[in-house]
Scaffold this active site. Sequence first.
Site, mmCIF file in Angstrom:
data_model
loop_
_atom_site.group_PDB
_atom_site.id
_atom_site.type_symbol
_atom_site.label_atom_id
_atom_site.label_comp_id
_atom_site.label_asym_id
_atom_site.label_seq_id
_atom_site.Cartn_x
_atom_site.Cartn_y
_atom_site.Cartn_z
ATOM 1 N N GLU A 11 0.803 -1.239 0.000
ATOM 2 C CA GLU A 11 0.000 0.000 0.000
ATOM 3 C C GLU A 11 0.832 1.283 0.000
ATOM 4 O O GLU A 11 0.545 2.214 0.753
ATOM 5 C CB GLU A 11 -0.940 -0.014 1.213
ATOM 6 C CG GLU A 11 -1.850 -1.234 1.241
ATOM 7 C CD GLU A 11 -2.702 -1.342 2.501
ATOM 8 O OE1 GLU A 11 -2.578 -0.484 3.391
ATOM 9 O OE2 GLU A 11 -3.499 -2.300 2.582
ATOM 10 N N GLU A 55 -6.153 -10.712 -1.059
ATOM 11 C CA GLU A 55 -7.065 -10.427 0.067
ATOM 12 C C GLU A 55 -8.505 -10.294 -0.423
ATOM 13 O O GLU A 55 -9.160 -9.285 -0.210
ATOM 14 C CB GLU A 55 -6.640 -9.121 0.763
ATOM 15 C CG GLU A 55 -5.190 -9.102 1.192
ATOM 16 C CD GLU A 55 -4.769 -7.811 1.890
ATOM 17 O OE1 GLU A 55 -5.648 -7.018 2.296
ATOM 18 O OE2 GLU A 55 -3.557 -7.593 2.030
#
Length: 487
Positions: free
Chosen positions: A305, A411
């Site tokens: 991220e 995810e």
Amino acid sequence: MTVYQSNFSVGMDGWYGRGDAVTLTPGLNWLKVEGRKSSWHSPGRDFDLTEGCPYQISVQVRQDEMDSAEMMLSVAHTLDGKETYENLARAQVKRDAWTTLQCTYTPGYYEKFVLYVETVGAPEMSFEFRLFRLEAPEGSEAAQAVSQDTGAQELPSLKQVYADAFDFGCALPGYAVNRKEVRELFLEQFSILTAENEMKPDALLDVNASRKLAQEDETAAAVRLDRARPLMDFAKANGLKVHGHVLVWHSQTPEAFFHEGYDTARPLVTREVMLGRMENYIRGVFEAVEEMYPGLIVSWDVVNEAIDDGTNRLRDSNWLKTVGEDFVARAFEYARKYAPEGTLLYYNDYNTAVPGKLKGILDLLQGLLPEGNIDGYGFQMHHTVGYPSMGLITSAVEKVAALGLKMRVSELDVGIDANTEADLRRQADKYREIMRLVLRFRDAFEAVQVWGVSDPMSWRSGTFPLLFDAGLNPKPAFFAVADPAGA
Ligand code: 9MR
């Protein structure tokens, strides 16, 4: 152990209507019972039950004709040609609410058993039932007898469904390892595990030990595996692969990591010190893992991220402040330097399907390619049924694939507004479309991982985003993922 389970994803599985006009019609993962004229008119199935065995029996029922109706789980048994009956469990079933009937039943000696679901009054009421489950104690005669019998309808196993294409895995929090039923489901369904939180820097970096070491050497970084160990032990004992998550991240990383003397009251360290800490931390993690669990971790999220949602450039973080723009490249350099040969190194991020963010991610990946330390990209895919569209997701996968990187869905979860049949169907459709897309690129995808086992275990449990419900029962989304080519 479960000796019989109906999931009704494939036909009637031996269930039939008791009573002349009773019809059973398959729904999504249930059978609908109609045409009843009497309270005993019911769905029934013959079972070969073992005398003296304490079976746990459960079934879920639903009706939408009355505010509340009393329903029963019963058995009809036959001896010397004479049929007799016992009511085993009863419950009030409120309109439109799946309700469980359950009991322990120890059969006596009979020649024949039929288990069935009936109503108390309400002779003409239609209803639905699903997940009829029969369990016998481990090692009992009944458990052995039925496990040799092919009558039991096994759930498909996702790791087997996708075995020829890629790993199918799941995130697991450390506490869940203590739950036997979670462990069993995990091993039946998944081939690769990711620690949901236990291998993040705030779990692996030992701040106190690092602070002591920093008195001698500011670049020191001490690592401890205690929080990760229950998950790693579980994986090792059962031959699961592990995907490591995550080495370098702006979040869930102790603030002290970035400060002189590991003291948050003091200033941020220099670029040189932070690069030293980054290298020592990454080296420490690989060394500790290799020492205790050699070969267990097949891949890592090296950086997570890093791209900002607003600017689509590197987000403002302690990593950017201390090291500068090349912190991502340096993290991959060190990871490559210390990772055992063959370990796949990934950059992982969310909102990949959002066009602006995708551009930022592609630029970052492109910049990393020349040094040759990155192997792949991890799509988080925390989605909802409505967003992003399959068009956006497809375009993102196509563009990342064009870089020639390996890929993984790291995810996956798909949120819905409410736990209604309509939403569960839309959720199943979205999961199926995503799996079809991933299969189109099966040569490049290394793994697909859902972010949690069951809805209440999810980080966004309010949106019921996973494949199993609170009772660990498979949802329509499970069957869609298990049969991506289905309608
Ligand atoms: O699922 C994780 C949740 O238990 C934690 O509270 C949360 C804290 O940041 O992290 C969740 O996992 C995140 C993952 O590490 C990175 N991508 C987003 C995930 C969901 O927030």
